[in-house]
Design a protein around this motif. Structure first.
Motif, short mmCIF file in Angstrom:
data_model
loop_
_atom_site.label_atom_id
_atom_site.label_comp_id
_atom_site.label_asym_id
_atom_site.label_seq_id
_atom_site.Cartn_x
_atom_site.Cartn_y
_atom_site.Cartn_z
N LYS A 33 0.86 -1.18 0.00
CA LYS A 33 0.00 0.00 0.00
C LYS A 33 0.90 1.23 0.00
CE LYS A 33 -3.79 -2.33 2.31
NZ LYS A 33 -4.66 -2.38 3.49
N ARG A 34 0.50 2.22 -0.80
CA ARG A 34 1.26 3.46 -0.91
C ARG A 34 0.49 4.57 -0.20
NH1 ARG A 34 0.46 1.44 -5.73
NH2 ARG A 34 -0.81 3.21 -6.30
N PHE A 35 1.12 5.19 0.77
CA PHE A 35 0.48 6.26 1.54
C PHE A 35 1.57 7.18 2.06
CE2 PHE A 35 1.29 2.54 4.12
CZ PHE A 35 1.95 3.04 5.23
N GLN A 36 1.16 8.31 2.55
CA GLN A 36 2.11 9.24 3.16
C GLN A 36 1.62 9.59 4.56
OE1 GLN A 36 2.38 12.59 0.59
NE2 GLN A 36 0.39 13.41 1.14
N VAL A 37 2.55 10.06 5.39
CA VAL A 37 2.24 10.26 6.81
C VAL A 37 2.76 11.62 7.28
CG1 VAL A 37 2.57 9.36 9.15
CG2 VAL A 37 2.37 7.77 7.23
N TYR A 38 1.92 12.32 8.01
CA TYR A 38 2.35 13.45 8.82
C TYR A 38 2.55 12.91 10.23
CZ TYR A 38 0.95 16.95 5.35
OH TYR A 38 0.84 17.72 4.23
N VAL A 39 3.63 13.27 10.86
CA VAL A 39 3.92 12.84 12.23
C VAL A 39 4.11 14.08 13.10
CG1 VAL A 39 5.47 11.50 13.71
CG2 VAL A 39 5.16 10.83 11.33
N THR A 40 3.39 14.13 14.21
CA THR A 40 3.60 15.25 15.12
C THR A 40 4.97 15.09 15.79
OG1 THR A 40 2.52 14.10 16.95
CG2 THR A 40 1.15 15.59 15.63
N GLU A 41 5.62 16.21 16.00
CA GLU A 41 6.93 16.18 16.66
C GLU A 41 6.81 15.56 18.05
OE1 GLU A 41 10.50 19.31 17.68
OE2 GLU A 41 8.45 20.05 17.55
N SER A 42 5.73 15.89 18.72
CA SER A 42 5.40 15.31 20.03
C SER A 42 6.33 15.76 21.14
CB SER A 42 5.33 13.79 19.95
OG SER A 42 4.73 13.28 21.11
N ARG A 43 6.20 17.00 21.47
CA ARG A 43 6.95 17.55 22.60
C ARG A 43 6.39 17.00 23.89
NH1 ARG A 43 11.25 21.38 22.03
NH2 ARG A 43 11.30 21.85 19.85
N PRO A 44 7.10 16.90 24.96
CA PRO A 44 8.43 17.43 25.17
C PRO A 44 9.55 16.47 24.78
CG PRO A 44 7.61 16.58 27.22
CD PRO A 44 6.51 16.40 26.20
N ASP A 45 9.23 15.17 24.54
CA ASP A 45 10.32 14.22 24.30
C ASP A 45 10.63 14.01 22.82
OD1 ASP A 45 8.16 12.73 23.47
OD2 ASP A 45 8.43 11.13 24.94
N GLN A 46 9.88 14.67 21.95
CA GLN A 46 10.08 14.57 20.50
C GLN A 46 10.02 13.13 19.99
OE1 GLN A 46 13.81 16.79 20.38
NE2 GLN A 46 12.71 18.57 19.59
#
Length: 195
Positions: A33-46
């Protein structure tokens, strides 16, 4: 669990790092499957950076975004995937800080919000707000700031690491027991305790 929900040409938003979410995405890659992803940086531990590195190693196009940018990218997203530190009796989630606001934005944008969790994370709690969590104490949920900003000593900071997402914001839960609605969690907990 959850693989059929990942389709070709989708754009997925992932919050933080979740072993279960990464497993789902890895299975989708193995199914070509072909897809793309946005990932949150997720502070405070990144921790989102860890997810992004694993996605890149799998060959998945991804982009890391600031936690505060989820509203900005939501119109480009087909679905949101999050893991869970715990799934409470009502079907709500205890998860990394920012999950609740992400769910609110997803619902406002009419985007499906899916949570992935193993059934051993189901807990017999019924929180009604952020402050009903049994671990709620500002010193327990606080993190050590890794910032180059020199905060004034008199400035009060509140930095919880977990939040509670009510079940009304969750579209479905993907679990080892199958795909559940949030209200189905209660039924599964009853089975656990009757057996």
């Amino acid at each position: 669990f959850g693989s059929p929900f990942v389709q070709d040409e989708q754009t997925i938003l992932v919050h933080s790092y979740s072993r279960v979410v990464m497993g789902l995405l890895e299975r989708a890659v193995k199914q070509n499957k072909r897809f793309q992803v946005y990932v949150t940086e997720s502070r405070p531990d990144q921790s989102g950076l860890r997810a992004a590195n694993e996605l890149i190693a799998m060959g998945v196009p991804c982009e890391v975004i600031l936690d505060a940018a989820v509203g900005y990218v939501m119109e480009k997203v087909d679905m949101v995937l999050v893991g869970a530190e715990g799934v409470v009796e009502s079907g709500g989630l205890i998860n990394k800080i920012g999950t609740y606001q992400l769910a609110i934005i997803a619902q406002a944008a009419k985007k499906p919000f899916y949570a992935l969790a193993e059934s051993f994370k189901f807990v017999r709690l019924y929180p009604l707000s952020q402050y009903d969590l049994p671990t709620y104490r500002s010193d327990v949920l606080a993190f050590k700031e890794k910032s180059e900003v020199n905060w004034p000593n008199e400035l009060v900071r509140s930095n919880p690491t977990l939040d509670y997402t009510p079940p009304g914001f969750i579209t479905l839960l993907f679990t080892d027991l199958g795909v559940l609605t949030p209200s189905g969690v209660s039924d599964e907990l009853i089975k656990f305790f009757l057996d």
